[in-house]
Structures are given as structure tokens and as C-alpha cells.
Design a protein around this motif. Structure first.
Motif, PDB file in Angstrom:
ATOM      1  N   ALA A  22     -24.998  -0.947 -53.640  1.00  0.00           N
ATOM      2  CA  ALA A  22     -23.609  -0.931 -54.108  1.00  0.00           C
ATOM      3  C   ALA A  22     -23.092  -2.354 -54.224  1.00  0.00           C
ATOM      4  N   GLY A  23     -22.168  -2.541 -55.174  1.00  0.00           N
ATOM      5  CA  GLY A  23     -21.582  -3.853 -55.378  1.00  0.00           C
ATOM      6  C   GLY A  23     -20.088  -3.766 -55.636  1.00  0.00           C
ATOM      7  N   SER A  24     -19.439  -4.902 -55.492  1.00  0.00           N
ATOM      8  CA  SER A  24     -18.012  -5.013 -55.776  1.00  0.00           C
ATOM      9  C   SER A  24     -17.745  -6.394 -56.325  1.00  0.00           C
ATOM     10  N   THR A  25     -16.992  -6.480 -57.417  1.00  0.00           N
ATOM     11  CA  THR A  25     -16.530  -7.756 -57.927  1.00  0.00           C
ATOM     12  C   THR A  25     -15.005  -7.740 -57.952  1.00  0.00           C
ATOM     13  N   SER A  26     -14.396  -8.684 -57.263  1.00  0.00           N
ATOM     14  CA  SER A  26     -12.936  -8.755 -57.148  1.00  0.00           C
ATOM     15  C   SER A  26     -12.353  -7.460 -56.600  1.00  0.00           C
ATOM     16  N   GLY A  27     -13.049  -6.848 -55.667  1.00  0.00           N
ATOM     17  CA  GLY A  27     -12.656  -5.528 -55.199  1.00  0.00           C
ATOM     18  C   GLY A  27     -11.448  -5.534 -54.283  1.00  0.00           C
ATOM     19  N   GLY A  28     -10.605  -4.505 -54.430  1.00  0.00           N
ATOM     20  CA  GLY A  28      -9.489  -4.294 -53.511  1.00  0.00           C
ATOM     21  C   GLY A  28      -9.985  -3.577 -52.276  1.00  0.00           C
ATOM     22  N   PRO A  53      -2.718  -4.187 -47.165  1.00  0.00           N
ATOM     23  CA  PRO A  53      -1.737  -5.273 -47.295  1.00  0.00           C
ATOM     24  C   PRO A  53      -0.854  -5.168 -48.543  1.00  0.00           C
ATOM     25  N   PHE A  54      -1.108  -4.162 -49.400  1.00  0.00           N
ATOM     26  CA  PHE A  54      -0.395  -4.044 -50.661  1.00  0.00           C
ATOM     27  C   PHE A  54       0.233  -2.651 -50.798  1.00  0.00           C
ATOM     28  N   PRO A  55       1.081  -2.233 -49.886  1.00  0.00           N
ATOM     29  CA  PRO A  55       1.537  -0.832 -49.834  1.00  0.00           C
ATOM     30  C   PRO A  55       2.427  -0.413 -50.997  1.00  0.00           C
ATOM     31  N   LYS A  56       2.969  -1.361 -51.759  1.00  0.00           N
ATOM     32  CA  LYS A  56       3.871  -1.016 -52.855  1.00  0.00           C
ATOM     33  C   LYS A  56       3.206  -1.134 -54.220  1.00  0.00           C
ATOM     34  N   ASN A  57       1.931  -1.428 -54.246  1.00  0.00           N
ATOM     35  CA  ASN A  57       1.263  -1.756 -55.503  1.00  0.00           C
ATOM     36  C   ASN A  57       0.366  -0.630 -56.004  1.00  0.00           C
ATOM     37  N   TRP A  58       0.110  -0.641 -57.312  1.00  0.00           N
ATOM     38  CA  TRP A  58      -0.971   0.090 -57.977  1.00  0.00           C
ATOM     39  C   TRP A  58      -0.993   1.594 -57.708  1.00  0.00           C
ATOM     40  N   ASP A  59       0.156   2.209 -57.605  1.00  0.00           N
ATOM     41  CA  ASP A  59       0.246   3.666 -57.461  1.00  0.00           C
ATOM     42  C   ASP A  59      -0.434   4.197 -56.199  1.00  0.00           C
ATOM     43  N   LEU A  60      -0.659   3.333 -55.230  1.00  0.00           N
ATOM     44  CA  LEU A  60      -1.351   3.788 -54.031  1.00  0.00           C
ATOM     45  C   LEU A  60      -0.579   4.875 -53.282  1.00  0.00           C
ATOM     46  N   ALA A  61       0.741   4.772 -53.279  1.00  0.00           N
ATOM     47  CA  ALA A  61       1.542   5.778 -52.589  1.00  0.00           C
ATOM     48  C   ALA A  61       1.396   7.144 -53.252  1.00  0.00           C
ATOM     49  N   LYS A  62       1.138   7.159 -54.544  1.00  0.00           N
ATOM     50  CA  LYS A  62       0.915   8.430 -55.241  1.00  0.00           C
ATOM     51  C   LYS A  62      -0.362   9.102 -54.727  1.00  0.00           C
ATOM     52  N   ASP A  63      -1.373   8.289 -54.397  1.00  0.00           N
ATOM     53  CA  ASP A  63      -2.652   8.815 -53.926  1.00  0.00           C
ATOM     54  C   ASP A  63      -2.638   9.158 -52.447  1.00  0.00           C
ATOM     55  N   GLY A 114     -12.163   6.843 -64.328  1.00  0.00           N
ATOM     56  CA  GLY A 114     -11.708   7.099 -62.967  1.00  0.00           C
ATOM     57  C   GLY A 114     -10.217   7.299 -62.861  1.00  0.00           C
ATOM     58  N   GLY A 115      -9.579   7.628 -63.987  1.00  0.00           N
ATOM     59  CA  GLY A 115      -8.143   7.810 -63.956  1.00  0.00           C
ATOM     60  C   GLY A 115      -7.405   6.488 -63.942  1.00  0.00           C
ATOM     61  N   TYR A 116      -6.106   6.531 -64.172  1.00  0.00           N
ATOM     62  CA  TYR A 116      -5.296   5.324 -64.285  1.00  0.00           C
ATOM     63  C   TYR A 116      -5.232   4.567 -62.957  1.00  0.00           C
ATOM     64  N   GLY A 117      -5.125   5.291 -61.840  1.00  0.00           N
ATOM     65  CA  GLY A 117      -5.003   4.629 -60.540  1.00  0.00           C
ATOM     66  C   GLY A 117      -5.497   5.496 -59.405  1.00  0.00           C
ATOM     67  N   SER A 118      -6.665   6.099 -59.574  1.00  0.00           N
ATOM     68  CA  SER A 118      -7.161   7.047 -58.567  1.00  0.00           C
ATOM     69  C   SER A 118      -7.747   6.371 -57.333  1.00  0.00           C
TER      70      SER A 118
END
Length: 271
Positions: free
Chosen positions: A160-166, A171-181, A92-96
Motif C-alpha cells: 500500500a502507498g500514500s502520496t500527500s495522504g490525509g 486536526p482538521f475537524p471542519k474540513n472536507w465534509d468529514l463531519a458528514k461521514d 470513491g465519491g466526492y468526500g467519502s
């Protein structure tokens, strides 16, 4: 180093899946104009009869790749034999975040997973090609991806399931390359609102998709998971919600996935 890790993961797959057949394949994405690697695990019974098999798609987390589920929970890959299902582990890409990015046309993982990949798997393997026999889950970024895709493609996924899902990344606008997406949160708030699980869950009515959600109480995503659970209760959408001791790590995921795979197996069997 990455090549060495991938080789080790491949060797691990070969060693543990002595009955299951494990293929690493490349699936071409017209939307992104490139081949994307996926692991496909078929059960031992696959070659022995002409039955059609349910499929579980398993999405990796941020900075991971198609081999992440193998490296953190190698024993669970043999679930293909135990549960008599096909497992599909796409890259799924590095941070898609499994989105079709509104700001970067090279990021089209919603289209790839839910349209191109599902179509390819159903055309290539002996699948029971309907939503009643198709499920999706993931960890962390992949947990977001699984619930996001299931909410937006309820005609494709029955569970569908999620474990430890974001499940709400706002609440995390500066994290995990989200601004790139999505563009910066300050200037593109609508993009963030439109593409988080917390708002897309409004697309669902009770019974559209069977849901299982879990998160460790020591996880930095526990609050957003609790908020999602509360929202689902308010909307009267049936779901399994689990909190247990644990943090955001492989130890937690390797334990929780066992319960999710059983949940999907029961769903496939109409239980």
C-alpha cells in the motif's frame, strides 16, 4: 461542465493508451444500491497470453473522481504496459474518505472497494487473485483510503502507498465534509478515532503489508505524515518514507506516483 471534463479525460485516455486497453465500467454495489464507475487499464500483453496479472488500485482525492489520476498524470497510465500490470481507478465519491460511515448508511466505500470491487475485478479479469499480487495507493483523501483499507484488510492487499495522504484527519475537524461521514468531532470523537489511519495502523505488525509513504515538505499534510512515520518507526514496521520539495498539487502527485508504481512492481516480483 463536469460532463465536458469527463469527456476530455476519456479522450485523453484513448489518445495516450494506444497499446493499453482502457475500459470505463460500472460496478454495482450491493452495499450502496448503485453502480459505481471505474477505469480499468489492461496492458498490451493482456490479450496475447494466458498469464495472470498483478493489480494496482489507485484512489482519487477529495472532490475528485475515477478520472482524476488520468487528468493529473496521463503519461503514467501507460505504466500498465511498462510494468505489465492491471490498473483499477475506482470512483470513491466526492468526500467519502473510503469509509463505511457510522452515521450515513449510503456511504459504504470500504465495503465497495475492498470487498465488492476486488471480487468483481478478480472474477472479470485475468488477475493473480492473491495479496502478493495486489496493491493499493492514492493521493490526498485517497492516500488515507489506501493505508486505511490496507490496515483493515491486510488479507486483501500485500502493499500500500500514500502520496500527500490525509493520514490523520483529526486536526482538521471542519474540513472536507468529514463531519458528514463521521458526525461532528465534538460529539462523535470515537468515530474519528476509529476511522483514521493513525489509529488503524495499530492493526499491522511488521511484514503484514509493504508500505510506501511520501509527502511534499510544503504540503499541509506534512506534519501528520511525519507523525505517522514516527509511529511506524516506534512500532518497528518497515516502510519507505519520502519527503521531497513540493506542495499539495498535481505536479507533486504526477512525479511521486512513478516511484510508487515501481515500488509495487518490485514487490510483485519479490524484490
Amino acid at each position: 461542465m463536469n460532463k465536458i471534463l469527463l469527456l476530455c479525460a476519456a479522450l485523453m485516455l484513448a489518445a495516450i493508451c494506444h497499446a493499453s486497453k482502457v475500459d470505463t465500467i460500472g460496478v454495482y454495489s450491493d452495499a450502496m444500491h448503485k453502480k459505481i464507475k471505474c477505469v480499468v487499464v489492461t496492458p498490451d500483453s493482456y490479450e496475447k497470453n494466458d498469464k495472470r496479472f498483478p493489480v494496482i488500485y489507485m484512489l482519487h482525492g477529495y472532490s475528485g473522481n475515477y478520472s482524476q489520476w488520468v487528468s493529473i498524470a496521463p503519461d503514467n497510465v501507460t505504466a500498465a504496459d511498462k510494468l505489465d500490470v492491471i490498473l483499477v481507478l475506482p470512483d470513491g465519491g466526492y468526500g467519502s474518505w473510503y469509509l463505511d460511515s457510522p452515521v450515513d448508511s449510503s456511504i459504504r466505500y470500504e465495503t465497495f472497494v475492498s470487498k465488492e470491487l476486488v471480487k468483481y475485478i478478480d472474477a472479470t479479469y485475468k488477475t493473480a487473485a492473491d495479496k502478493q499480487h495486489r496493491a493499493i495507493t492514492g493521493l490526498s483523501m485517497g492516500g488515507h483510503g489506501a493505508l486505511y483499507l490496507a490496515s483493515r484488510h491486510k488479507d486483501i492487499y500485500g502493499a500500500a502507498g500514500s502520496t500527500s495522504g490525509g493520514v490523520d484527519f483529526r486536526p482538521f475537524p471542519k474540513n472536507w465534509d468529514l463531519a458528514k461521514d463521521l458526525g461532528s468531532y465534538e460529539t462523535n470523537k470515537q468515530n474519528w478515532d476509529d476511522n483514521t489511519v493513525m489509529t488503524n495502523i495499530d492493526r499491522l505488525q511488521n511484514g503484514d503489508v509493504k508500505l510506501i509513504i511520501d509527502c511534499g515538505v510544503g504540503d499541509f499534510f506534512i506534519d501528520v505524515n511525519r507523525q505517522l512515520h514516527k509511529k511506524l518507526l516506534e512500532k518497528k514496521i518497515d516502510h519507505d518514507y519520502i519527503e521531497r520539495p513540493g506542495e499539495h498539487n498535481g505536479q507533486y502527485w504526477s512525479n511521486s506516483i512513478k516511484y510508487q508504481l515501481l515500488f509495487f512492481k518490485n514487490y510483485f516480483e519479490g524484490k
